[in-house]
Design a protein around this motif. Structure first.
Motif, PDB file in Angstrom:
ATOM      1  N   ALA A   1      -9.564   0.510   2.202  1.00 44.45           N
ATOM      2  CA  ALA A   1     -10.135   0.167   0.897  1.00 44.45           C
ATOM      3  C   ALA A   1      -9.527  -1.115   0.338  1.00 44.45           C
ATOM      4  O   ALA A   1     -10.226  -1.953  -0.251  1.00 44.45           O
ATOM      5  N   GLY A   2      -8.240  -1.301   0.550  1.00 44.47           N
ATOM      6  CA  GLY A   2      -7.576  -2.462  -0.025  1.00 44.47           C
ATOM      7  C   GLY A   2      -7.742  -3.739   0.785  1.00 44.47           C
ATOM      8  O   GLY A   2      -7.706  -4.842   0.230  1.00 44.47           O
ATOM      9  N   LEU A   3      -7.932  -3.609   2.120  1.00 39.23           N
ATOM     10  CA  LEU A   3      -7.988  -4.792   2.977  1.00 39.23           C
ATOM     11  C   LEU A   3      -9.405  -5.203   3.343  1.00 39.23           C
ATOM     12  O   LEU A   3      -9.603  -6.315   3.854  1.00 39.23           O
ATOM     13  N   ASP A   4     -10.365  -4.342   3.104  1.00 39.16           N
ATOM     14  CA  ASP A   4     -11.744  -4.680   3.450  1.00 39.16           C
ATOM     15  C   ASP A   4     -12.237  -5.939   2.734  1.00 39.16           C
ATOM     16  O   ASP A   4     -12.916  -6.771   3.350  1.00 39.16           O
ATOM     17  N   PRO A   5     -11.927  -6.141   1.438  1.00 40.60           N
ATOM     18  CA  PRO A   5     -12.382  -7.381   0.777  1.00 40.60           C
ATOM     19  C   PRO A   5     -11.835  -8.645   1.439  1.00 40.60           C
ATOM     20  O   PRO A   5     -12.418  -9.724   1.299  1.00 40.60           O
ATOM     21  N   GLN A   6     -10.712  -8.536   2.159  1.00 35.49           N
ATOM     22  CA  GLN A   6     -10.141  -9.697   2.835  1.00 35.49           C
ATOM     23  C   GLN A   6     -10.721  -9.872   4.247  1.00 35.49           C
ATOM     24  O   GLN A   6     -10.285 -10.749   4.997  1.00 35.49           O
TER      25      GLN A   6
ATOM     26  N   THR B   1       0.839  -1.202   0.000  1.00 36.99           N
ATOM     27  CA  THR B   1       0.000   0.000   0.000  1.00 36.99           C
ATOM     28  C   THR B   1       0.871   1.248   0.000  1.00 36.99           C
ATOM     29  O   THR B   1       1.866   1.329   0.735  1.00 36.99           O
ATOM     30  N   ASP B   2       0.491   2.235  -0.805  1.00 38.94           N
ATOM     31  CA  ASP B   2       1.224   3.506  -0.846  1.00 38.94           C
ATOM     32  C   ASP B   2       1.217   4.161   0.538  1.00 38.94           C
ATOM     33  O   ASP B   2       0.180   4.235   1.200  1.00 38.94           O
ATOM     34  N   GLY B   3       2.380   4.643   0.942  1.00 38.36           N
ATOM     35  CA  GLY B   3       2.483   5.332   2.218  1.00 38.36           C
ATOM     36  C   GLY B   3       2.852   4.433   3.372  1.00 38.36           C
ATOM     37  O   GLY B   3       2.959   4.904   4.507  1.00 38.36           O
ATOM     38  N   VAL B   4       3.058   3.133   3.128  1.00 39.03           N
ATOM     39  CA  VAL B   4       3.418   2.200   4.199  1.00 39.03           C
ATOM     40  C   VAL B   4       4.930   1.989   4.188  1.00 39.03           C
ATOM     41  O   VAL B   4       5.511   1.625   3.159  1.00 39.03           O
ATOM     42  N   ALA B   5       5.569   2.202   5.344  1.00 43.10           N
ATOM     43  CA  ALA B   5       7.015   1.996   5.458  1.00 43.10           C
ATOM     44  C   ALA B   5       7.344   0.576   5.872  1.00 43.10           C
ATOM     45  O   ALA B   5       8.347   0.000   5.416  1.00 43.10           O
ATOM     46  N   GLU B   6       6.497  -0.019   6.728  1.00 44.30           N
ATOM     47  CA  GLU B   6       6.789  -1.351   7.242  1.00 44.30           C
ATOM     48  C   GLU B   6       5.506  -1.964   7.781  1.00 44.30           C
ATOM     49  O   GLU B   6       4.626  -1.257   8.294  1.00 44.30           O
ATOM     50  N   ALA B   7       5.383  -3.282   7.675  1.00 44.71           N
ATOM     51  CA  ALA B   7       4.260  -4.021   8.260  1.00 44.71           C
ATOM     52  C   ALA B   7       4.821  -5.261   8.928  1.00 44.71           C
ATOM     53  O   ALA B   7       5.557  -6.037   8.294  1.00 44.71           O
ATOM     54  N   VAL B   8       4.498  -5.456  10.211  1.00 40.85           N
ATOM     55  CA  VAL B   8       5.084  -6.538  11.008  1.00 40.85           C
ATOM     56  C   VAL B   8       3.973  -7.359  11.646  1.00 40.85           C
ATOM     57  O   VAL B   8       3.104  -6.797  12.335  1.00 40.85           O
TER      58      VAL B   8
ATOM     59  N   ALA C   1       3.277   3.828   8.927  1.00 40.52           N
ATOM     60  CA  ALA C   1       3.179   4.706   7.764  1.00 40.52           C
ATOM     61  C   ALA C   1       4.452   5.528   7.624  1.00 40.52           C
ATOM     62  O   ALA C   1       5.226   5.686   8.569  1.00 40.52           O
ATOM     63  N   THR C   2       4.658   6.058   6.438  1.00 38.69           N
ATOM     64  CA  THR C   2       5.817   6.936   6.230  1.00 38.69           C
ATOM     65  C   THR C   2       5.545   8.345   6.741  1.00 38.69           C
ATOM     66  O   THR C   2       6.480   9.103   6.984  1.00 38.69           O
ATOM     67  N   ALA C   3       4.260   8.688   6.909  1.00 37.46           N
ATOM     68  CA  ALA C   3       3.887  10.039   7.331  1.00 37.46           C
ATOM     69  C   ALA C   3       3.724  10.100   8.846  1.00 37.46           C
ATOM     70  O   ALA C   3       3.409   9.095   9.491  1.00 37.46           O
ATOM     71  N   PRO C   4       3.937  11.261   9.458  1.00 37.60           N
ATOM     72  CA  PRO C   4       3.736  11.417  10.901  1.00 37.60           C
ATOM     73  C   PRO C   4       2.270  11.172  11.277  1.00 37.60           C
ATOM     74  O   PRO C   4       1.371  11.289  10.436  1.00 37.60           O
ATOM     75  N   PRO C   5       1.993  10.845  12.554  1.00 35.15           N
ATOM     76  CA  PRO C   5       0.618  10.577  12.986  1.00 35.15           C
ATOM     77  C   PRO C   5      -0.303  11.788  12.808  1.00 35.15           C
ATOM     78  O   PRO C   5       0.110  12.938  12.984  1.00 35.15           O
ATOM     79  N   GLU C   6      -1.538  11.486  12.450  1.00 36.37           N
ATOM     80  CA  GLU C   6      -2.628  12.470  12.350  1.00 36.37           C
ATOM     81  C   GLU C   6      -2.315  13.601  11.378  1.00 36.37           C
ATOM     82  O   GLU C   6      -2.641  14.760  11.622  1.00 36.37           O
ATOM     83  N   THR C   7      -1.659  13.247  10.280  1.00 41.11           N
ATOM     84  CA  THR C   7      -1.436  14.192   9.191  1.00 41.11           C
ATOM     85  C   THR C   7      -2.306  13.763   8.013  1.00 41.11           C
ATOM     86  O   THR C   7      -2.748  12.614   7.942  1.00 41.11           O
ATOM     87  N   PRO C   8      -2.576  14.670   7.076  1.00 41.40           N
ATOM     88  CA  PRO C   8      -3.363  14.284   5.904  1.00 41.40           C
ATOM     89  C   PRO C   8      -2.757  13.098   5.151  1.00 41.40           C
ATOM     90  O   PRO C   8      -3.482  12.238   4.644  1.00 41.40           O
ATOM     91  N   ALA C   9      -1.418  13.031   5.095  1.00 41.61           N
ATOM     92  CA  ALA C   9      -0.769  11.923   4.386  1.00 41.61           C
ATOM     93  C   ALA C   9      -1.040  10.596   5.091  1.00 41.61           C
ATOM     94  O   ALA C   9      -1.314   9.568   4.443  1.00 41.61           O
ATOM     95  N   GLU C  10      -0.982  10.580   6.429  1.00 40.58           N
ATOM     96  CA  GLU C  10      -1.272   9.341   7.149  1.00 40.58           C
ATOM     97  C   GLU C  10      -2.747   8.961   6.995  1.00 40.58           C
ATOM     98  O   GLU C  10      -3.086   7.781   6.878  1.00 40.58           O
ATOM     99  N   THR C  11      -3.629   9.965   6.996  1.00 37.40           N
ATOM    100  CA  THR C  11      -5.052   9.688   6.803  1.00 37.40           C
ATOM    101  C   THR C  11      -5.291   9.011   5.453  1.00 37.40           C
ATOM    102  O   THR C  11      -6.066   8.049   5.354  1.00 37.40           O
TER     103      THR C  11
END
Length: 697
Positions: free
Chosen positions: A479-484, A439-446, A461-471
């Motif tokens: 949107a991408g994970l809801d079907p799963q 997913t765009d904007g993701v730096a790492e998933a563990v 996320a690559t963006a700081p918390p509670e910023t428009p980019a993180e939102t």
């Protein structure tokens, strides 16, 4: 003779019986009031709607091995770069934390790019859902993590933030109660100018507050109503503020009747008959407006409805039963040194409110248009309201958890230090993990814990918390994970869900409040025009008060955002409470019209007789809500400021000038379609155009 003796016995027995019943209720229910603070829930998830993704994540976390986790981040920082000794200190302290607590995994240090900072994420399920245990765990980690010699050590993360908020809310009830009692005491002494009288309504208000807390505890235990620190604080302010208002109105009318009746019992009975309907309708509008909050999606707002309602009803019952009984038993001497003697006349003097009303009625159209234009201009200040308040900006005095959050945002610009939590069905965990990493904007998933058919995944996320980019990243994940069948939660997602629910609640609750208050006003005033006028006035006041907030919150107070619930809660309180003063004025105006007074005379007489007491009530109510501005939570400061300013605007501008001039212009059309609208008009007697003041409240 027998009827006279029976009446005399009743006059003696009824007040004592009422006081006895209240003492019995206080003895029985008082212990429950002491438990009110223990049931308050102040986690962010306690505010969320049941349907929110972040709520589902929190519930699933409770079912994972170990239950809900308490997540912290230990931040070690030195300007110019960490030394080897600093790194050893950090490693030793983290090892001590690991040795003394059951952690979900071994903490791993993550250094910043410039080498000035290292952070250690720490997570434990040992405290579970017990707030005291969670707070003890956080405090224990803080006792271990200490800096010095230029090395700063801060403990942040969601768990530390919750602990800091609990410490604020833990002292909120006592602080609010003492501060509000102090403010009300000073104002009552100034209003009554008596060394004794002020004690009576204040003591009764204290009894009402205890009963309200006991009732709030009962609501939680019987119906699982959510009680937060915010709703508990607002309930305290409502009981003392609204209760004192009802007392001011009743005591003012009682003083009038003492001059006409020899026995205090008869004077009080007449006073209750005269102002009782207005007090009942006033409390009814507040209770109805608060009950509309039951339709809110947010648990915190829906819980505030019944909690606030029991506060208002406790104030109503106490001020219309216990207060009259105590005043009757104390007799006229309670008014010393300004004792209203039977058969005496109030001291004739020019009334400030009569003078204001007279000046307004000379050019009513000009005054009405000018006042409406002023309110409209002030409402434009809402355009200056900033965006939603971030968690890091929610305290007026920033605690350690907030400074840690700011350090992490500054030192790790390429990676968020606060994970987004994804809950994936165990069978699809690998697929969800791959999709999250892509997913765009993701730096790492563990991947993390698994159990109860779910797997926990921490996404950074690559963006700081509670910023428009993180939102945008969180929305893309959903949107991408809801079907799963995955849910996306965590602190930042909770803030998004809060804002979305607040927006939905405004659209649903605002029309409900207006409709409920309108129905009550129609029943009281037996008119359609007068209720519409009062509602239009209080809505204008709400807009102007919010506009003034927009002009001062950031430029003067330095607030970096607006609480998402400010618009809805301030609307409910200002409409419900603001209508109170219109009810007091309009009800007296209607009384004078029924007696045959012409519209202008009725308006001026109502303003003269109620102006002083309503002004006093408005000042008391505004002052009690202004107490909220002394608290260290920005959301409560904003709410208290807007309501206090709105009450003052309603008291001294809208009711005195705009409602009065509108009544004069509308004449008997004010009471359409009731019978008063069809009564023939006569010239007003000259003496009614220049009334003198009655007794002070």
């Amino acid at each position: 003779m027998g009827d006279t003796r029976t009446s005399a016995r009743r006059r003696r027995a009824v007040p004592w019986a009422v006081v006895g019943l209240w003492l019995a209720a206080l003895v029985l229910l008082g212990p429950l009031a002491g438990k009110f603070a223990d049931i308050q829930q102040n986690r962010a998830v306690d505010y969320l709607p049941d349907s929110a993704d972040s709520t589902q994540v929190a519930r699933i976390q409770d079912e994972l091995p170990g239950g809900e986790s308490t997540d912290l981040v230990l931040v070690y920082h030195r300007d110019g770069g960490l030394t080897d000794a600093d790194r050893r200190t950090a490693a030793e302290q983290v090892a001590e934390v690991s040795g003394g607590h059951e952690l979900t995994s071994e903490p791993r240090g993550v250094p910043s790019a410039d080498g000035s900072t290292v952070m250690y994420p720490v997570s434990s399920t040992q405290p579970g859902q017990d707030e005291e245990a969670r707070d003890a765990f956080v405090d224990g980690v803080r006792d271990i993590a200490e800096g010095g010699g230029g090395l700063s050590v801060e403990v942040g993360g969601p768990g530390a933030l919750n602990t800091d908020m609990n410490k604020v809310f833990g002292t909120l009830d006592a602080t609010l109660l003492l501060a509000t009692l102090g403010v009300v005491t000073v104002l009552l002494v100034l209003i009554y100018r008596s060394p004794f009288l002020w004690l009576v309504p204040l003591a009764v208000a204290g009894v009402a507050a205890a009963m309200a807390m006991a009732a709030g505890y009962g609501l939680h235990e019987l119906f699982d109503v959510t009680v937060t620190g915010q709703s508990g604080g607002v309930m305290t302010v409502l009981v003392l503020g609204a209760g004192t208002d009802y007392a001011l109105l009743l005591i003012a009318r009682y003083r009038e009747e003492l001059r006409r009746h020899e026995r205090p019992y008869d004077a009080m009975r007449t006073a209750l008959r005269g102002c009782g309907p207005a007090i009942l309708a006033s409390s009814g509008t507040v209770a109805a407006g608060l009950l509309c909050l039951l339709a809110a999606d947010l648990n915190s707002s829906s819980g505030m409805g019944p909690v606030g309602m029991v506060g208002v009803l406790a104030a109503l019952v106490a001020m219309t039963t216990l207060l009259p009984a105590v005043l009757v038993l104390l007799g006229r001497r309670v008014f010393w040194p300004l004792i209203p003697a039977f058969g005496s006349e109030p001291k004739a003097r020019r009334s400030l409110f009569a003078a204001m009303g007279t000046s307004a009625t000379r050019r009513p159209a000009t005054v009405l248009v000018g006042g409406a234009a002023l309110l409209g201009a002030l409402a434009l200040g809402t355009l200056n309201l900033t965006g939603s308040l971030k968690q890091e900006d929610s305290f007026t005095d920033r605690p350690e958890s907030i400074t840690a959050m700011q350090t992490l945002a500054r030192e790790y610009p390429e990676r968020s230090s606060r994970p987004v939590t994804v809950m994936a069905p165990h069978a699809r965990a690998d697929e969800v993990l791959d999709r999250a990493r892509a997913t765009d904007g993701v730096a790492e998933a563990v991947p993390g814990r698994s159990g109860a058919g779910w797997t926990e995944i921490a996404v950074f996320a690559t963006a700081p918390p509670e910023t428009p980019a993180e939102t945008r990243t969180i929305e893309a994940l959903r949107a991408g994970l809801d079907p799963q069948g995955a849910y996306v939660g965590g602190p930042s997602a909770q803030q998004i869900d809060l804002a979305a629910s607040e927006s939905r609640d405004r659209k649903v609750i605002v029309p409900l409040v207006l409709a409920a208050v309108f129905v009550i006003l129609v029943g009281l005033l037996r008119s359609l025009v007068a209720p519409l006028l009062l509602l239009a006035a209080v809505v204008a006041v709400w807009g102007a008060a919010l506009g003034i907030g927009g002009l001062v919150f950031e430029p003067v107070f330095g607030f970096a955002g607006t609480d998402p619930g400010l618009g809805l809660l301030s609307f409910v309180f200002l409409v419900a409470l603001g209508v109170d003063y219109g009810i007091f004025l309009m009800h007296r105006m209607r009384e004078e019209s029924v007696k045959g007074a012409e519209p202008e005379a009725a308006a001026l007489t109502a303003l003269r007789t109620t102006g002083g007491v309503i002004a006093s009530a408005g000042v008391v109510l505004a002052a009690t809500f202004a107490v909220l501005t002394t608290l260290p939570m920005v959301g409560l400061v904003e709410l208290g400021f807007v309501i206090a300013v709105g009450v003052l605007l309603d008291t001294f501008l809208v009711r005195t000038y705009l409602v009065t001039t509108a009544s004069v212009l509308l004449k008997r059309r004010m009471w359409w379609p009731g019978r008063l609208s069809r009564a023939p008009e006569r010239a007003a007697p000259p003496q009614e155009r220049e009334p003198v003041a009655a007794d002070a409240p």
